[in-house]
Design an enzyme around this catalytic site. Structure first.
Site, short mmCIF file in Angstrom:
data_model
loop_
_atom_site.label_atom_id
_atom_site.label_comp_id
_atom_site.label_asym_id
_atom_site.label_seq_id
_atom_site.Cartn_x
_atom_site.Cartn_y
_atom_site.Cartn_z
CD GLN A 110 12.95 -0.77 5.49
OE1 GLN A 110 12.31 -1.13 4.51
NE2 GLN A 110 13.51 -1.63 6.33
CG PHE B 138 16.17 -9.23 -1.00
CD1 PHE B 138 16.02 -9.56 -2.34
CD2 PHE B 138 15.70 -7.99 -0.57
CE1 PHE B 138 15.39 -8.70 -3.22
CE2 PHE B 138 15.08 -7.12 -1.44
CZ PHE B 138 14.92 -7.47 -2.78
CD GLU C 207 17.72 -5.15 0.68
OE1 GLU C 207 17.22 -4.16 1.25
OE2 GLU C 207 17.70 -6.29 1.15
NE ARG D 87 8.92 -3.75 4.49
CZ ARG D 87 9.43 -3.92 3.27
NH1 ARG D 87 9.92 -5.10 2.92
NH2 ARG D 87 9.50 -2.91 2.42
C1 LIG Z 1 8.94 0.88 -4.71
C2 LIG Z 1 8.63 -0.19 -3.70
C3 LIG Z 1 9.23 -1.44 -3.81
C4 LIG Z 1 8.96 -2.43 -2.88
N1 LIG Z 1 9.54 -3.67 -3.04
C5 LIG Z 1 9.24 -4.64 -2.15
C6 LIG Z 1 9.79 -5.95 -2.30
O1 LIG Z 1 10.54 -6.23 -3.24
N2 LIG Z 1 9.47 -6.90 -1.39
C7 LIG Z 1 8.63 -6.63 -0.35
O2 LIG Z 1 8.36 -7.52 0.44
N3 LIG Z 1 8.08 -5.40 -0.19
C8 LIG Z 1 8.36 -4.40 -1.06
N4 LIG Z 1 7.79 -3.17 -0.90
C9 LIG Z 1 6.78 -2.97 0.14
C10 LIG Z 1 5.44 -3.54 -0.27
O3 LIG Z 1 5.29 -3.42 -1.67
C11 LIG Z 1 4.27 -2.84 0.36
O4 LIG Z 1 4.47 -2.70 1.71
C12 LIG Z 1 3.00 -3.65 0.16
O5 LIG Z 1 2.82 -3.90 -1.22
C13 LIG Z 1 1.77 -2.99 0.72
O6 LIG Z 1 0.62 -3.71 0.30
P1 LIG Z 1 -0.81 -3.39 0.87
O7 LIG Z 1 -1.72 -4.40 0.29
O8 LIG Z 1 -0.75 -3.27 2.33
O9 LIG Z 1 -1.17 -1.93 0.32
P2 LIG Z 1 -1.11 -1.23 -1.16
O10 LIG Z 1 -0.67 -2.17 -2.22
O11 LIG Z 1 -0.40 0.02 -0.98
O12 LIG Z 1 -2.63 -0.99 -1.44
C14 LIG Z 1 -3.38 -0.03 -0.75
C15 LIG Z 1 -4.78 -0.07 -1.29
O13 LIG Z 1 -5.64 0.69 -0.47
C16 LIG Z 1 -6.46 1.50 -1.26
N5 LIG Z 1 -6.83 2.65 -0.44
C17 LIG Z 1 -6.02 3.45 0.31
N6 LIG Z 1 -6.75 4.38 0.95
C18 LIG Z 1 -8.05 4.15 0.61
C19 LIG Z 1 -9.28 4.78 0.94
N7 LIG Z 1 -9.34 5.85 1.74
N8 LIG Z 1 -10.41 4.29 0.41
C20 LIG Z 1 -10.38 3.22 -0.44
N9 LIG Z 1 -9.25 2.60 -0.78
C21 LIG Z 1 -8.11 3.06 -0.25
C22 LIG Z 1 -5.64 1.82 -2.48
O14 LIG Z 1 -6.47 2.15 -3.56
C23 LIG Z 1 -4.92 0.51 -2.70
O15 LIG Z 1 -5.75 -0.36 -3.45
C24 LIG Z 1 8.07 -2.16 -1.82
C25 LIG Z 1 7.48 -0.91 -1.71
C26 LIG Z 1 7.77 0.08 -2.62
C27 LIG Z 1 7.15 1.42 -2.45
#
Ligand SMILES: Cc1cc2nc3c(=O)[nH]c(=O)nc-3n(C[C@H](O)[C@H](O)[C@H](O)COP(=O)(O)OP(=O)(O)OC[C@H]3O[C@@H](n4cnc5c(N)ncnc54)[C@H](O)[C@@H]3O)c2cc1C
Ligand code: SF4
Ligand code: FES
Lengths: 234, 592
Positions: free
Chosen positions: B252, B129, B267, B406
């Protein structure tokens, strides 16, 4: 291109009964049906109600009936269904408002299928459990499920018998029944052997046709059935 | 079923711990809380989406750990890469913890049932990666553990499944609108106020410890890989409460978004051997990053694409370039990258085996967010003052392990490592915190806001204002920035905030009012955008994802520091700064 978008609307707070509304929208051929719904919601009628999140077919939020077939609205290109596009909620689950249905029953069946790895022993070396690529392949297909409910709500057995666990729950049981690391094999098979379990399947193939992930659901059901028969035979 | 509406008395729930957000960070925290507080404990996860809809499920390529399963690797190498990838704005103590904890965390995830791809020996398989190297930049290294090209989906499902097994309580489709802060602005947090989407009724969830794991805010931009629901709710709520936000200018842009759509092409497509070509058919990354080429860090690749386009070398002179994966062959595309192959077929009608794929940089990931210590405890002033009972982890938080940029696969690692640490810290702290109390002032304020919105039939639609915000931010606060552009953008955002004060709703009902949700989320987006553009305008250097054309160089003398943005009582955004924690690696020029 010009689209005639027909949406089955129903707001129990305001309407006596479900009814069709028609909207004239202009879209690019490569827009998705979800874009059409957004156009209406954002610019014509903010009361239109549906679920969606990722917009590219990975979160499972927006299964609906599009021209009579269960599809994810974010995965269907306008050019493939134009010029008249009809959208209605999936069948078999209670409609809460417009395209949004009550998913609780669906989740309850998922949870009841023990959709989690059971194994509290860890290898003595403290490293990962070993699993061959071939063993992993056994559940690769069913591990791709996004729980969109398109399969279960396309199933005529489920329509007539709402107690039937339905293809989605079986797919998720399969995911663990065929995982070499799991230790709750028999418990899960027993659940699936229940009167409202796998035996209800009539191999109509609607589920396979509906699955946006292209999971071979009928094969998964068959494999679970075979396991049950094998266990019963021994 | 018909709700009583927000004006009625809220429903009150008591829990031992409340987690807001059901992505990877929130779910891992919940599992840890259940483990530490015991099976009888009341641990609630509140999520505006059904857990499996969370955007963690969209993550594709992998999650990294120096397991060394396919070639030599060491967590120290990973540590260096993370610091360098972040253009030295990384807090090195936090990054050290993440890289050390990586291997045991990935192993734990495997034990929980994660369906990783395997090596011929049955170990977790690993792939290359961007920005991950052997021995401080010698060559790319295989460090990313993966489950095909749906690693995030597999993580999200595995954690949710174990939460079901451990009987975590879920409040699905509840949207949190505010914190419960019974002792006022400088005091503790003892719960959240949430809207039940099905009924529009208000609920107060009380607990001595509260975690925000609400994800990112990519929807401030027009072209983004982020879900419609990534509207920065948690980040904006903290900001409204006068708490600091760290490094909000650091956003990013991922090089390979699908042209115009913004959906991500992992990627991993370049990790497996794909490369970029310009309108002249040239593999231009060889000029910009002679060693790492197409696997240089994302900010570098995104800027290179913009430069090609600016020089007229986009495809047909246009504003995109091509990703070439034709030579990878059917086996790699179908077996290791099946979802990517599917996206290209479905949305472009192209076959990556035979066709070049049009791509453009897409807004992808917020490095900034709610500042925390290494145990996810929120720092109210961004520096030292803890907010008792309040924790943040995942993309909404800033520890800071990603600094100014990142590395791919480091976010899934971040949400796991710090989600779990959050759970541990919360379980440990809970007993020492005072019994939760209600915040009647906040309850009344939220009820009032909702009542106003629900009866509003004047003004513009939220979507109109949101569209303008997204276009403006993408154009002027995007891959390349200038002082005058950012100043103009800031005043534009201020104007949009004014317009958003009166938005019109068509839906005045109380049943699943998504029109109301759109209006609420617009407010959150505007707060995030304002903090981002204000911080960006002040940072007069280029570092990582923040590229100022008027200040093209990194300035380590003046800018080895984190931005802290706070909304003052007057409503203005104030900026202060804190030094970066440097323990091991002194800043060096960043060459790939
Ligand atoms: C298309 C894509 C591909 C990616 N691929 C990679 C990868 O291969 N490797 C890597 O390391 N990272 C990758 N990333 C980044 C990574 O996936 C995310 O940064 C990470 O999953 C975020 O996780 P999280 O638990 O912080 O939030 P999320 O998974 O975004 O979850 C947010 C949660 O908060 C809840 N929520 C939000 N607001 C409220 C509210 N007001 N009230 C109640 N609930 C709320 C939502 O319902 C959800 O359950 C990728 C991102 C994208 C968009
Ligand atoms: S098996 Fe397919 S159709 Fe059924 S829930 Fe899973 S992804 Fe949806
Ligand atoms: S919106 Fe996520 S699957 Fe369609």
């Amino acid at each position: 291109m010009d689209i005639e978008l027909r949406i089955r609307r129903y707001n129990p707070e305001a309407d006596q009964a479900p009814h069709w509304e028609t909207y004239a929208v202009t879209a690019d051929a490569t827009d998705r049906v979800l874009d059409l719904l957004h156009q209406v919601k954002w610019h014509t009628d903010g009361t239109l109600t549906f679920r969606r999140s990722c917009a590219h077919g990975v979160c499972g939020s927006d299964a609906v009936l599009i021209n009579g077939q269960n599809r994810l609205a974010c995965q269907v290109l306008v050019r493939d269904v134009a010029p008249t596009v009809s959208v209605e909620p999936v069948a078999g689950l209670p409609v809460i408002k417009d395209l949004l249905v009550d998913m609780e029953g669906f989740w309850a069946k998922y949870r009841a299928a023990m959709p989690y790895l059971v194994n509290d022993d860890v290898p003595a070396d403290g490293l990962e459990r070993r699993q061959s690529a071939a063993d992993r392949d056994l559940y690769e297909d069913t591990s791709r499920c996004i729980l969109c409910a398109a399969c279960t709500t396309a199933c005529p057995v489920f329509w007539t018998n709402p107690d039937y666990v339905g293809p989605a729950a079986i797919v998720n049981a399969h995911r663990f029944i065929f995982d070499s690391r799991d230790t709750a094999h028999e418990e899960r098979l027993e659940l699936m052997a229940d009167a409202d379990g796998v035996w209800r399947c009539r191999t109509v193939f609607n589920c396979v046709e509906a699955c946006p992930r292209g999971i071979n659901i009928t094969r998964a059901i068959l494999e679970v059935t075979r396991q049950i028969t094998n266990v019963e035979a021994t | 079923m018909v709700g009583r509406g927000p004006a009625a008395v809220p429903h009150i729930h008591q829990h031992d711990a409340v987690v807001v957000g059901a992505g990877g960070a929130g779910l891992y925290a919940a599992l840890e809380l259940k483990k530490d507080l015991g099976a009888e404990s009341r641990v609630a996860v509140i999520s505006k989406l059904y857990p499996t809809r969370s955007h963690t499920g969209a993550a594709q390529g992998g999650v990294c750990a120096a397991l060394g399963n396919t070639e030599e690797d060491h967590w120290q190498w990973h540590w260096f890469d993370t610091v360098k990838g972040g253009d030295y704005l990384v807090d090195q103590d936090a990054a050290e913890i993440m890289c050390r904890d990586a291997a045991p965390t990935i192993i734990d995830l495997e034990h929980l049932g994660m369906p990783f791809n395997r090596t011929p020996e049955g170990l977790i398989d690993q792939r290359r990666f961007g920005g991950h190297t052997r021995n401080q930049g010698e060559a790319p290294v295989r460090r990313a553990c993966y489950a095909a090209d749906r690693t995030g989906h597999a993580i999200l499902q595995t954690l949710y499944q174990q939460c079901i097994r451990r009987e975590v309580t879920f409040a699905d489709e509840f949207q949190v609108l505010d914190l419960v802060m019974p002792d006022g602005a400088d005091g503790r947090v003892s719960g959240v106020i949430a809207l039940e989407l099905a009924t529009s009724e208000l609920h107060v969830f009380l607990a001595p410890v509260v975690l925000f794991a609400t994800g990112g805010f990519g929807k401030i931009f027009q072209v983004t890989s982020n879900a419609h629901t990534l509207t920065g709710d948690g980040v904006a709520i903290a900001f409204r409460r006068g708490l600091a936000l760290e490094d909000m200018e650091m956003f990013q842009f991922h090089p390979t978004g699908m042209y115009k759509l913004g959906f991500l092409l992992s990627e991993a497509m370049r990790g497996e051997g794909g490369f970029l070509v310009n309108g002249q058919g040239e593999r231009f990354m060889e000029r910009y990053a002679p060693t790492m080429k197409d696997l240089a860090s994302r900010d570098v690749v995104s800027r290179s694409i913009y430069q090609e386009i600016a020089a007229g070398r986009g495809i047909g002179g246009g504003d995109f370039v091509h990703l070439d994966v034709r030579h990878l062959g059917a086996d790699v595309l179908e077996r290791k990258l099946p979802d990517m192959t599917g996206f290209i077929r479905t949305y472009f009608g192209l076959d990556p085996l035979h066709d070049l794929v049009p791509i453009q940089p897409t807004a992808h990931y917020a490095m900034g967010g709610i500042p925390t210590d290494v145990d996810a405890r929120v720092l109210g002033d961004g520096i030292a003052r803890r907010v008792p009972g309040f924790y943040a982890a995942g993309e909404c938080a800033c520890v800071s392990v990603h600094g100014a940029n990142r590395l791919g696969t480091n976010s899934l690692l971040d949400i796991l490592v710090f989600g779990r640490r959050a759970g541990k810290a919360m379980a440990g702290d809970a007993a020492d915190l005072p019994a939760p109390a209600r915040d009647l002032e906040a309850e009344a304020r939220i009820a009032g806001t909702l009542a106003d919105l629900l009866t509003s039939d004047r003004g513009e639609r939220a979507a109109v204002v949101r569209d303008e915000l997204q276009v403006e931010m993408f154009r002027r606060c995007g891959v390349y920035r200038t002082g005058p552009d950012l100043a103009a953008c800031r005043s534009e955002v201020a104007g949009l905030r004014e317009r958003a004060r009166t938005v019109r709703l068509d839906d005045h009902g109380s049943r699943y009012n998504t029109d109301l949700a759109d209006a609420i989320e617009l407010g959150f987006l505007l707060d995030c955008a304002e903090a981002a553009v204000t911080s960006a305008e002040a940072r007069t250097e280029s570092r990582g994802a923040h590229a100022r054309q008027d200040f093209p160089d990194r300035d380590d003398v003046n800018w080895m520091r984190h931005s802290l943005a706070r909304r003052s009582a007057s409503g203005k955004v104030d900026l202060t700064y804190k030094p970066v924690v440097v323990t091991e690696f002194q800043p060096k020029p960043r060459v790939y």
